[in-house]
Motif scaffolding. Structure first.
Motif, mmCIF file in Angstrom:
data_model
loop_
_atom_site.group_PDB
_atom_site.id
_atom_site.type_symbol
_atom_site.label_atom_id
_atom_site.label_comp_id
_atom_site.label_asym_id
_atom_site.label_seq_id
_atom_site.Cartn_x
_atom_site.Cartn_y
_atom_site.Cartn_z
ATOM 1 N N ASN A 1 -45.530 -62.991 47.682
ATOM 2 C CA ASN A 1 -46.034 -63.768 46.545
ATOM 3 C C ASN A 1 -45.015 -63.862 45.416
ATOM 4 N N ASN A 2 -43.853 -63.232 45.590
ATOM 5 C CA ASN A 2 -42.777 -63.326 44.594
ATOM 6 C C ASN A 2 -41.489 -63.771 45.286
ATOM 7 N N SER A 3 -41.615 -64.788 46.127
ATOM 8 C CA SER A 3 -40.464 -65.257 46.913
ATOM 9 C C SER A 3 -39.339 -65.773 46.025
ATOM 10 N N GLU A 4 -39.692 -66.263 44.819
ATOM 11 C CA GLU A 4 -38.635 -66.741 43.932
ATOM 12 C C GLU A 4 -37.736 -65.597 43.473
ATOM 13 N N VAL A 5 -38.273 -64.363 43.478
ATOM 14 C CA VAL A 5 -37.468 -63.193 43.116
ATOM 15 C C VAL A 5 -36.547 -62.810 44.279
ATOM 16 N N PHE A 6 -37.020 -63.005 45.522
ATOM 17 C CA PHE A 6 -36.284 -62.572 46.704
ATOM 18 C C PHE A 6 -35.310 -63.616 47.256
ATOM 19 N N LYS A 7 -35.558 -64.876 46.978
ATOM 20 C CA LYS A 7 -34.777 -65.933 47.610
ATOM 21 C C LYS A 7 -33.281 -65.785 47.323
ATOM 22 N N GLY A 8 -32.484 -65.690 48.405
ATOM 23 C CA GLY A 8 -31.039 -65.602 48.294
ATOM 24 C C GLY A 8 -30.516 -64.265 47.815
ATOM 25 N N LYS A 9 -31.368 -63.249 47.709
ATOM 26 C CA LYS A 9 -30.962 -61.957 47.152
ATOM 27 C C LYS A 9 -30.692 -60.939 48.257
ATOM 28 N N GLU A 10 -29.926 -59.913 47.892
ATOM 29 C CA GLU A 10 -29.641 -58.794 48.793
ATOM 30 C C GLU A 10 -30.576 -57.639 48.468
ATOM 31 N N VAL A 11 -31.185 -57.086 49.513
ATOM 32 C CA VAL A 11 -32.269 -56.116 49.350
ATOM 33 C C VAL A 11 -31.924 -54.831 50.092
ATOM 34 N N LEU A 12 -32.226 -53.715 49.474
ATOM 35 C CA LEU A 12 -32.133 -52.404 50.126
ATOM 36 C C LEU A 12 -33.545 -51.906 50.391
ATOM 37 N N PHE B 1 -47.705 -49.682 41.000
ATOM 38 C CA PHE B 1 -47.636 -50.983 40.344
ATOM 39 C C PHE B 1 -46.346 -51.725 40.730
ATOM 40 N N PHE B 2 -46.514 -53.004 41.079
ATOM 41 C CA PHE B 2 -45.397 -53.919 41.327
ATOM 42 C C PHE B 2 -45.474 -54.973 40.228
ATOM 43 N N GLU B 3 -44.798 -54.730 39.120
ATOM 44 C CA GLU B 3 -44.935 -55.588 37.949
ATOM 45 C C GLU B 3 -43.864 -56.686 37.988
ATOM 46 N N LEU B 4 -44.159 -57.697 38.799
ATOM 47 C CA LEU B 4 -43.317 -58.874 38.997
ATOM 48 C C LEU B 4 -44.056 -60.081 38.407
ATOM 49 N N PRO B 5 -43.478 -61.267 38.488
ATOM 50 C CA PRO B 5 -44.211 -62.433 37.980
ATOM 51 C C PRO B 5 -45.639 -62.519 38.527
ATOM 52 N N ASN B 6 -45.818 -62.230 39.812
ATOM 53 C CA ASN B 6 -47.151 -62.120 40.388
ATOM 54 C C ASN B 6 -47.416 -60.634 40.653
ATOM 55 N N THR B 7 -48.068 -59.981 39.701
ATOM 56 C CA THR B 7 -48.241 -58.525 39.728
ATOM 57 C C THR B 7 -49.209 -58.093 40.824
#
Length: 518
Positions: free
Chosen positions: A238-249, A447-453
């Protein structure tokens, strides 16, 4: 590698022996330490003679008991400690339908005596049964003592030789595994694109912890926990705009479910790290879902490896343990944050807190605590202190909630350090009805306090999770009227040697209790 015909059969080493303690064993035998009878005041030069005495004078046949109760060496140690502590009549032991010593409390011993050094696993097998003639061979109790020493030295020499052969064989097997893996990976074009780091690092003090995650049952339990898994899924997808094109650990990736959620949400690359053997299955899972071009898995301990990149945009981890901090991975999560997270990057989750609530469940209290007052007509009240000192992980029925809930610590994962595991909180609990306070239940919220919490709770008021609740039973229950409050204090500290263990001290009114999460 040596030809198979040249390798003698490997030794079966009993659980009671250490690899490099054989010389000490020789010296103990030579010292001629007296072996006291289990049931009377007589002493003997060897255990062999003591066993003969117990069998003929007390009708206590150790081999018969071993077969009757299917005993192993741990059961034998518990039996010896039980006999020393309880001093039962041997008739009670031989005629009982159950093993009376079958309690892990009897694994703890103060004085190491010859009985505890006896090689119990070999009892009943030739040529190591000291008080029985097998295949026409005389009992060891009748052999000359010097002959025994010669036999022991000969057996120890054989054992060392076989240990050397075993060590060499293991090294050869490891080389074969590495060669095989290289051949397989070099033949897979997709694997060439994303090399997998499969460094095997020594487990050290964390060995038991990581080994527990090699069992697939625990991963089924976590994946089947819909509160846990759906919360992470929703926070990521639900927060794909945060993940798109990013590097994740993905720290502690296990079967790779969070890595795959991240890839599905548009991450350009995902690095999944895990120390347990399950990561090899995760590699198969990643290939099975055609995500090997995005997800790279690394086997090892985060603190002892280097990522293929200097920094990542997002760190995702399901690091939480029981009572949030017990057997959790907070230290590694903080290490990953400080070393690898870009400035302005995201943590999932970014905040957690721990709460406690008063419980009134007299039926459960009777089953756990008062049970020891009358056990089949016998008093076992001495067990209560040990029982109460251990925190219980169990589901607390929501209708037993007796007081308000209080947050005892709030952890901001974006800025906290490892001292977050140690805290003290003073608070008041107020009864919501007339009743008896029998326990405190601890739980945590995430808590995952992102744009869509997204957030979830592991409390007794919420849907059950695999973390359940951590219950601290009180030695002295407290009667409260509706609206009446009581002052409390909770302190949490880490074990000095095992930092994944916790000591929790709870003060209620004038009484203080200490609990171990170990």
């Amino acid at each position: 590698m040596a030809e198979e015909a040249d390798v003698p059969p490997l030794a079966d080493i009993s659980c009671g022996q250490e690899d490099d303690d054989s010389d000490g064993w020789d010296e103990m035998e030579v010292s001629g330490e007296q072996t006291a009878c289990l049931f009377c005041s007589k002493s003997f030069l060897t255990i062999a003679v003591a066993l003969d005495h117990c069998r003929t004078e007390h009708n206590f046949d150790l081999l018969t008991l071993k077969k009757k109760y299917n005993m192993d060496c741990y059961s034998y140690i518990k039996m010896i400690n039980y006999i020393r502590l309880q001093q039962p009549d041997p008739k009670i032991l031989t005629e009982s339908s159950v093993a009376l010593w079958d309690d892990d409390a009897y694994l703890k011993t103060g004085t190491v005596e010859p009985w505890l050094m006896y090689d119990f696993d070999d009892l009943g097998t030739a040529p190591s049964t000291p008080h029985y003639a097998i295949d026409g061979k005389p009992p060891l109790s009748n052999m000359n003592f010097s002959d025994l020493q010669v036999q022991i030295q000969h057996l120890n020499m054989q054992l060392r030789q076989k240990d050397t052969l075993l060590e060499n064989a293991m090294k050869d097997m490891q080389k074969m595994k590495e060669v095989t893996r290289t051949i397989v990976e070099s033949g897979d074009a997709n694997l060439k694109k994303i090399p997998h780091n499969v460094i095997n690092l020594p487990a050290g003090s964390d060995g038991e912890y990581f080994n527990s995650y090699s069992h697939f049952g625990i991963h089924h339990e976590m994946l089947d926990d819909k509160v846990r898994t759906f919360s992470y899924r929703d926070a990521i997808l639900n927060n794909s705009e945060v993940f798109k094109g990013k590097e994740v650990l993905d720290l502690g990736c296990g079967t790779g479910i969070l890595s795959m959620f991240s890839a599905k949400s548009g991450a350009s690359r995902v690095f999944g790290i895990d120390q347990s053997e399950v990561i090899y299955k995760a590699m198969d899972i990643i290939r099975e879902n055609n995500l090997q071009d995005t997800i790279q898995l690394i086997k090892g301990k985060l603190e002892q490896i280097n990522l293929p990149v200097e920094k990542v945009d997002i760190i995702v981890s399901e690091w939480m343990g029981y009572f949030l901090l017990f057997e959790g991975m907070l230290d590694s999560f903080i290490y990953a944050r400080d070393k690898y997270l870009k400035e302005g990057g995201h943590l999932l989750p970014n905040r957690c807190n721990i709460s406690v609530v008063g419980i009134s469940d007299t039926k459960r209290y009777d089953n756990v605590v008062n049970f020891w007052d009358d056990v089949y007509g016998f008093s076992m009240r001495c067990m209560k202190n040990d029982v109460i000192s251990e925190a219980f992980v169990e589901v607390v029925p929501s209708d037993t909630i007796f007081t308000n809930s209080v947050v005892v610590t709030d952890i901001d994962l974006t800025r906290c350090d490892t001292t977050a595991c140690e805290f003290t909180s003073k608070f008041n609990l107020t009864a919501n009805s007339d009743g008896t306070l029998t326990a405190l239940a601890g739980y945590f919220d995430t808590f995952f306090e992102l744009p869509n919490t997204v957030e979830f709770s592991t409390g007794p008021h919420a849907t059950k999770t695999h973390w359940q609740q951590t219950v601290f039973y009180l030695k002295e229950t407290v009667e409260l009227k509706r609206g009446e409050s009581i002052e409390c204090k909770l302190s949490c500290t880490r074990f000095k040697k095992n930092v994944r263990g916790l000591t929790v001290t709870i003060t209620i009114g004038n009484n203080s209790y200490q609990y171990l999460l170990a």
